[in-house]
Enzyme design. Structure first.
Site, PDB file in Angstrom:
ATOM      1  N   THR A  78     -18.189  41.854  21.490  1.00  0.00           N
ATOM      2  CA  THR A  78     -18.669  43.064  20.872  1.00  0.00           C
ATOM      3  C   THR A  78     -17.189  44.380  21.664  1.00  0.00           C
ATOM      4  O   THR A  78     -17.431  45.565  20.524  1.00  0.00           O
ATOM      5  CB  THR A  78     -19.452  43.526  21.820  1.00  0.00           C
ATOM      6  OG1 THR A  78     -18.955  43.300  23.326  1.00  0.00           O
ATOM      7  CG2 THR A  78     -20.853  42.856  21.482  1.00  0.00           C
ATOM      8  N   GLU A  79     -16.091  43.746  22.084  1.00  0.00           N
ATOM      9  CA  GLU A  79     -14.622  44.273  22.653  1.00  0.00           C
ATOM     10  C   GLU A  79     -13.392  43.750  22.475  1.00  0.00           C
ATOM     11  O   GLU A  79     -13.410  42.780  23.196  1.00  0.00           O
ATOM     12  CB  GLU A  79     -15.420  45.090  24.108  1.00  0.00           C
ATOM     13  CG  GLU A  79     -16.261  46.522  23.931  1.00  0.00           C
ATOM     14  CD  GLU A  79     -16.162  46.963  25.477  1.00  0.00           C
ATOM     15  OE1 GLU A  79     -15.259  46.967  25.508  1.00  0.00           O
ATOM     16  OE2 GLU A  79     -17.242  48.008  25.917  1.00  0.00           O
ATOM     17  N   ASN A  80     -13.205  44.335  21.766  1.00  0.00           N
ATOM     18  CA  ASN A  80     -11.582  43.161  22.105  1.00  0.00           C
ATOM     19  C   ASN A  80     -10.908  44.694  20.941  1.00  0.00           C
ATOM     20  O   ASN A  80     -10.263  44.921  20.104  1.00  0.00           O
ATOM     21  CB  ASN A  80     -11.507  42.083  21.168  1.00  0.00           C
ATOM     22  CG  ASN A  80     -10.411  41.573  20.970  1.00  0.00           C
ATOM     23  OD1 ASN A  80      -9.704  41.423  20.310  1.00  0.00           O
ATOM     24  ND2 ASN A  80      -9.879  41.460  22.608  1.00  0.00           N
ATOM     25  N   HIS A 117     -13.614  41.138  25.815  1.00  0.00           N
ATOM     26  CA  HIS A 117     -12.370  40.799  26.750  1.00  0.00           C
ATOM     27  C   HIS A 117     -11.071  41.897  26.539  1.00  0.00           C
ATOM     28  O   HIS A 117     -10.754  42.102  25.042  1.00  0.00           O
ATOM     29  CB  HIS A 117     -12.223  39.138  25.778  1.00  0.00           C
ATOM     30  CG  HIS A 117     -10.961  38.766  26.400  1.00  0.00           C
ATOM     31  ND1 HIS A 117     -10.952  38.255  27.544  1.00  0.00           N
ATOM     32  CD2 HIS A 117      -9.540  38.640  25.525  1.00  0.00           C
ATOM     33  CE1 HIS A 117      -9.501  37.390  27.722  1.00  0.00           C
ATOM     34  NE2 HIS A 117      -8.424  37.470  27.205  1.00  0.00           N
ATOM     35  N   ASN A 156     -18.528  42.160  29.504  1.00  0.00           N
ATOM     36  CA  ASN A 156     -16.920  41.774  29.075  1.00  0.00           C
ATOM     37  C   ASN A 156     -16.355  40.827  30.877  1.00  0.00           C
ATOM     38  O   ASN A 156     -16.470  41.312  31.584  1.00  0.00           O
ATOM     39  CB  ASN A 156     -15.965  43.431  29.874  1.00  0.00           C
ATOM     40  CG  ASN A 156     -16.866  44.707  28.424  1.00  0.00           C
ATOM     41  OD1 ASN A 156     -17.173  44.373  27.961  1.00  0.00           O
ATOM     42  ND2 ASN A 156     -14.997  45.317  28.466  1.00  0.00           N
TER      43      ASN A 156
END
Length: 408
Positions: A250-252, A183, A101
């Protein structure tokens, strides 16, 4: 047990234990799982676990503990990758990567060399700290220089940043089949020199200050602002820095605003539209993005925030024993994005937003009147459909599954 007996990630033996754990996972689940993440957001794990003490194991070994823990985590990742590569890849045909991240760091003054260097330093102390050893074999030079200099000024004979042997550098380099990238937001960065006599710390080692623009929309959490253009810049940075790796976002996502209507999360709709659109621009730039996973499907436990910060597409009533789940407006909106594989035209996209907000208003009324039984049945159907389509694939980039499981 591992923390109490061995000292957790401060102990090099953890790399071996992690490899054994990964081997067990590969053996048991490898016939179904084809995309593996060894670690998710290890920077936060070591900074808050060994520097600030906000997360487990709650240690405050400032300027030392987090670097030691990260050193061992990087080596543990490499061991897990090599184990898969030698023992499992040929028969399971899977991929192993890591998820890192990082927010984007933009110079306050793009004409000021000091601010430009500080922004670069911000990214290297964030993303490069873990990615550079994996893709280039060693820590970023700016980390080695800054931490080494400050360590010497503090009277230490050796740098507080551990070193890899030549053999370890060779062993670690190339141990990633793809880069997982998380992000959420952006910071403006300017240089600030911290005197070494203040003592060792991760913040002082970076010699910079993070700032926000007061005009950036607040997304709910105190640290999270709506700055979609930073996403595109981070994706391009990762592509350039690490040799055009396959990237899985993978993350937002965005958390719950205070004092808001429970299901009418219009700010999340705005966030999704802006950030996904910037990601599509990055694809047009040539970034090799393989898939996108929004954070998150359900409201869930969020680090030290517990259940207070809600990132989910589905609202979870944690105070009720069976934890009923209710769709927010963003569910309908996100399903439209997935179905269209992007944004067809402004008029149609605006109709998605209006329809989604109309649906959430109806759900709010149903909740207020206590009509939960009928709503719960309606939800279960939509949640099943949503599980199938949650991972957003782009043209020619489909056939991608959730990392870690094909059936989330």
């Amino acid at each position: 047990m591992l923390q109490a007996t061995y000292g957790g990630w401060q102990n090099a033996s953890m790399t071996r234990y992690f490899r054994d754990y990964a081997d067990l996972c590969f053996e048991v689940f490898g016939d179904r799982v084809k995309h593996w993440l060894t670690f998710s957001d290890p920077r936060t794990m070591v900074e808050k676990g060994y520097e600030t003490g906000l997360h487990a194991p709650g240690l405050r070994l400032q300027g030392t503990g987090l670097y030691v823990a990260a050193h061992h985590i990087i080596k543990a990742h490499a061991q897990a990758w090599h184990s898969y590569n030698t023992k499992w890849r040929s028969k399971q045909q899977g991929m192993v990567g890591i998820s890192l991240n990082c927010d984007w760091g933009e110079p306050v003054d793009i004409n000021n060399p000091n601010d430009i260097e500080a922004a670069e330093r911000y990214l290297q102390f964030c993303l490069g700290w873990f990615a550079n050893p994996i893709y280039a074999g060693d820590y970023p030079q700016v980390m080695k220089d800054h931490i080494g200099t400050k360590s010497a000024e503090q009277g230490l004979e050796m740098s507080r940043l551990p070193t890899f042997s030549l053999q370890e550098k060779s062993y670690i380099k190339g141990t990633s089949d793809f880069l997982g990238l998380g992000h959420f937001t952006t910071r403006y960065i300017t240089q600030r020199k911290y005197p070494s006599h203040q003592g060792p710390s991760y913040q002082n080692d970076r010699d910079l200050v993070e700032l926000v623009d007061p005009n950036w929309p607040d997304m709910g959490s105190s640290w999270l602002y709506y700055v979609p253009w930073g996403f595109r810049r981070l994706l391009n940075f990762a592509q350039t820095q690490y040799g055009d790796p396959p990237i899985y976002v993978t993350e937002n996502g965005a958390s719950q605003k205070l004092h808001c209507t429970q299901f009418c999360d219009e700010w999340r709709i705005q966030y999704l539209k802006g950030y996904i659109n910037e990601m599509l621009k990055a694809i047009n730039d040539g970034v090799n993005i393989k898939g996108y996973t929004s954070w998150s499907l359900l409201d869930k436990f969020e680090w030290e925030k517990g259940y207070a910060d809600r990132y989910g597409f589905y609202y979870v009533e944690f105070n009720v024993r069976n934890k009923p789940r209710y769709p927010k407006a963003s569910v309908q909106y996100y399903k439209e994005i997935i179905t269209a594989n992007g944004f067809p035209n402004p008029r149609e996209v605006e109709s998605w937003r209006l329809n989604a907000l109309e649906t959430c208003s109806i759900n709010n009324q149903m909740l207020a009147t206590g009509a939960t039984a009928e709503m719960g049945s309606h939800l279960h159907l939509h949640l099943s459909e949503f599980r199938i389509t949650l991972l957003f694939c782009f043209k020619n980039l489909c056939n991608v599954y959730f990392l870690g499981s094909e059936n989330y």
